[in-house]
Write an enzyme that holds these catalytic residues in place. Structure first.
Site, short mmCIF file in Angstrom:
data_model
loop_
_atom_site.label_atom_id
_atom_site.label_comp_id
_atom_site.label_asym_id
_atom_site.label_seq_id
_atom_site.Cartn_x
_atom_site.Cartn_y
_atom_site.Cartn_z
CD GLN A 223 -2.71 -1.21 2.56
OE1 GLN A 223 -2.88 -2.27 3.12
NE2 GLN A 223 -3.23 -0.10 3.06
NE ARG A 370 -13.17 0.06 5.07
CZ ARG A 370 -13.96 -0.36 4.11
NH1 ARG A 370 -14.27 -1.62 4.00
NH2 ARG A 370 -14.48 0.48 3.24
CB CYS A 371 -9.02 1.79 12.06
SG CYS A 371 -7.67 1.48 13.18
CD GLU A 741 -8.99 4.21 7.83
OE1 GLU A 741 -7.91 3.93 7.33
OE2 GLU A 741 -9.10 4.97 8.80
#
Ligand code: CDP
Length: 797
Positions: A223, A370-371, A741
């Site tokens: 990523q 996802r945070c 998120e």
């Protein structure tokens, strides 16, 4: 006189443009790492430890070397001769690449085989004989700090226990004083269990070292390609300009593809040694057992309350289980990430947080699934605590939240832990949500159903998340500041290419970055192509995680477009034969202020940049912008869930779920909705079904899709989304806040609060996630809290 452009028609801001990347994804023509085959490519497989904690007495790879087709067997000992047995982590710890002294978690990388094909490599792995001396395993922070606990990281000179850090933030004395004045103190303790991002595509890399050019090219599932290039340059001491990281299409990341994994390092070394491309593609259980776990935090706290419902203070303590290596990929200067963003939406005068991090015999954890770096845990505790406190006060859940919200006119607001929130309309979001769910009506139905033995519940959760790491005062990775960049080239016919240092993994950047250019320049979005993920062509950036792309890279796209517009204005003045001051802008066109019908389009300016520029002007129409955000962006959301719990079985069903998200200006409303639905689905999975834990020996229980369930369309409830509240971010060039998120962060507490609301009156304060039917049944039947903390019992106990 030309017509002003209709921004929605050209695919600008606010257009629900179809995702351009889907054209290849739904046709099956995406290009993922595993799709790439290079001439002469070899394949690598990893031998993993079956034990969670054991001393390695010996490794004998002689039988593996004898298999025809095997080119190389890498062990820790060999890595050590090149000073690569250990690597630095992004949290300034060290992590074993291949184990030398001990294995410290089940699934740890022990050796690698490189062979003609993956099957030969796998078979050869099985012929490596490792003699282990088992050691007692530690699977919780409580065990880690217990008297006589074995020291997991005895490789570190000054490490005599299992504590990684003790950290605190806030005002301890002020908090004590506020508690002394409280009418009531409400308490809660819970465990946010380990979870795994589990992207459909596992991790992998193809390293291709070319001796004749001295160039190393690595195709990999990352990523953050530029950070990987920097890490390879700094750690392996290879020249940075000779390293090219290409992150092709990525089949989901969710934070799992931010860390540096041993597989990447081994494939790179193997390619350098063998001078052939080496491919490593992780299998599903390898991914589930060894990479990027999230959460695993014990949260303990109390709230000082006035009898009228005003919150006076909050005290929190967290015990974070980081696994065997402290390798959180979080860029803040705060040891426990952004945990202290808790309660940012509430006007609380004073607070204090202490945080302890410990090692355990589990795979490294702490990845931001996802945070934004522990925000999920922070918001979960916040909203569970809000529900418990309202219950203790005998107050209405919604009213208790409303009266403690930061009011619309209090921004910018300094939170008790020191963050500066920028904007929001919290009460309005709550009102929209309550109306949509039919709050009063549901409460009546709930009371009436109770009388007939039916358990209905309603759970509210709110969240505000610091998105867009970060500003360079407080955020960096290995000293590199958290900015981002965008490069825009407008060709002579007015078509354009924009490149950013971000790397989408399915979020739709190829669609939305073009929309920003369209908004700024009036070039139709379909005339703008977006490229990301190749360090040889994209400008430097810190990558995509923590919903930072829109707040940072998206802002850079805006800023570079404005630079282009500034140059185009000079070209327009030249073409119109007036001075620049007399030129006005409307979407896609410059015109003369005193003669609006005389104008030139942005496309005409682009042609002039190559064919008719004024004397002394550098030709061409391209530029680069770096954007260092002044602050994080703070989206806000309210999630409300209604459920029915079956008292006989503990099974619970979602009746309704309402989501009200305010992420400022929406670039592409359809994509934003997709992000929210995806996040809510993951939130539901965490609350309901995803169980991945450890037994007393440190065996990972649930490292397969039989136990760790991915929600399918069948069990996922429907979601009702609301977008009517829009509070533009005051410091973002187009007023956007992150969204990727939010729903995964704020969603879980809404589900859990709903189930606990259904159990109201039973004395049950907490059931740890996942709220499996047997846990809910146990709580209902025995009127007691149910903990999910490991070690769990297995069939052998
Ligand atoms: O960093 P990441 O892309 O995961 O998260 P994000 O910046 O929140 O963006 C997720 C997707 O939603 C991207 O395609 C964004 O451009 C889009 N988005 C949007 O259309 N409007 C917003 N206000 C925020 C995000």
């Amino acid at each position: 006189m030309s017509q002003a452009l209709d921004e929605i028609k050209i695919g600008g801001l606010g257009a629900s443009r179809k995702r351009v990347e889907d054209s290849r994804f739904i046709r099956g023509t995406g290009n993922y790492t595993d799709d790439i085959t290079l001439p002469g490519m070899l394949h690598m497989e990893i031998l993993r430890s079956p034990l969670a904690h054991a001393r390695i007495k010996s490794i004998d790879a002689s039988r593996a070397w004898q298999i025809p087709g095997v080119h190389l067997v890498l062990t820790g000992e060999m890595m050590a001769t090149r000073n690569l047995a250990w690597m630095p982590t992004l949290s300034y710890d060290t992590q074993a690449v291949l184990a030398t002294d001990k294995v410290r978690f089940q699934g740890q990388e022990v050796a690698c085989v490189i062979a003609d094909d993956p099957y030969i490599a796998k078979d050869a792995c099985e012929l490596i004989d490792v003699d282990y001396e088992p050691l007692p395993a530690i699977v919780s922070p409580q065990q880690a700090v217990a008297e006589g606990a074995p020291v997991i990281r005895d490789d570190k000179e000054n490490q005599h226990d299992n504590v990684i850090y003790d950290w605190e933030v806030g005002d301890s004395a002020g908090t004590d004083r506020a508690f002394a004045q409280a009418d009531k103190v409400s308490r809660l303790r819970l465990h946010y269990p380990r979870s795994h991002p589990s992207p459909i595509e596992c991790c992998g890399s193809i390293a291709d070292y070319n001796r004749s050019t001295s160039k190393l090219t690595v195709y990999m599932t990352t990523q953050a390609p530029h950070i990987i290039r920097a890490a390879v340059a700094l750690v392996a001491e290879l020249p940075e300009h000779m390293i090219r990281i290409i992150s092709p299409d990525i089949g989901g990341g969710f934070g799992n593809k931010v860390p540096v994994y041993p597989g990447y390092v081994c494939s790179i070394l193997a390619s350098i040694l063998l001078e052939r491309p080496v491919k490593w593609i992780e299998d599903k259980s390898g991914n589930l057992i060894s990479t990027g776990f999230a959460r695993d935090v014990y949260l303990d706290g109390e709230m000082a309350l006035r009898s009228d419902g005003k919150i006076l203070a909050v005290r929190m303590h967290t015990d974070a289980d980081h696994g065997a290596f402290f390798s959180d990929a979080q860029p803040s200067k705060f040891k426990i990430g952004l945990m202290h963003s808790a309660f940012a939406a509430y006007d609380i005068p004073v607070a204090h947080l202490t945080a302890r991090g410990t090692y355990s015999n589990k795979a490294p954890g702490g990845v931001a699934y996802r945070c934004s770096f522990r925000v999920t845990e922070a918001m979960f505790f916040q909203e569970r605590m809000m529900q418990a406190a309202a219950g203790d006060l005998g107050m209405d859940q919604a009213e208790f939240r409303r009266m403690n919200f930061v009011a619309d006119d209090q921004f910018p607001h300094r939170t008790p832990f020191g963050f500066l929130t920028d904007s929001g309309q919290y009460a309005k979001c709550l009102d929209v949500g309550l109306k949509a769910v039919g709050y009063e009506d549901f409460r009546r139905q709930q009371a009436e159903a109770r009388g007939r033995g039916r358990l209905l519940g309603l759970g509210i959760s709110t969240m505000t998340e610091p998105l867009g790491a970060g500003n360079s005062r407080e955020y960096d990775i290995l000293g590199i500041k958290m900015f981002d960049s965008a490069e825009l080239k407008v060709h002579m016919t007015g078509k354009a290419i924009v490149r950013t240092g971000a790397r989408g993994q399915g979020q739709g950047h190829e669609t939305t970055w073009a929309q920003i250019v369209s908004h700024e320049l009036g070039i139709p979005a379909e005339d703008v192509v977006v490229e990301e993920g190749d360090t040889d062509t994209a400008p430097f950036g810190m990558g995509t995680y923590a919903s930072r792309s829109t707040p940072v890279a998206g802002a850079a796209v805006s800023m570079v477009s404005r630079k282009i517009r500034a140059k185009a204005r000079k070209l327009a003045a030249h073409l119109l034969e007036v001075s620049e001051e007399d030129v006005e802008w409307e979407l896609g066109r410059f015109y003369i202020r005193s003669a609006p019908d005389r104008g030139v389009t942005i496309q005409e300016c682009a042609m002039a940049a190559y064919s008719n520029m004024p004397d002394g002007m550098e030709p061409g129409l391209e530029n680069t912008a770096y954007y260092d955000p002044p602050n994080l962006t703070w989206p806000f959301a309210v999630y409300i869930v209604t459920v029915e719990v079956d008292p006989e079985t503990g099974v619970w069903d979602v009746l309704n779920m309402v989501a009200v998200d305010d992420c400022g200006i929406r670039i592409n409303p359809m994509i934003v909705e997709g992000q929210i639905m995806g996040g809510l689905t993951e939130a539901y999975a965490m609350a309901n079904m995803q169980f991945i834990t450890f037994d007393a020996e440190g065996n990972c229980v649930g490292s397969n899709y039989m136990d760790y369930l991915l929600p399918t369309a069948w069990e996922t409830p429907g979601f009702e989304l609301h977008s009517e509240v829009v509070t533009p971010c005051p410091h973002h060039p187009i007023g956007a806040k992150g969204i990727g998120e939010c729903a995964a962060v704020g969603g879980p507490a809404a589900f859990v609060n709903a189930v606990l609301d259904a159990l109201h009156g039973t004395g049950v304060r907490n059931i740890d996630m996942p709220l499996l039917p047997d846990r809910v049944w146990e709580a209902i039947t025995y009127h007691r809290d149910v903990s999910g903390a490991p070690p769990v019992l297995t069939g052998d106990d």
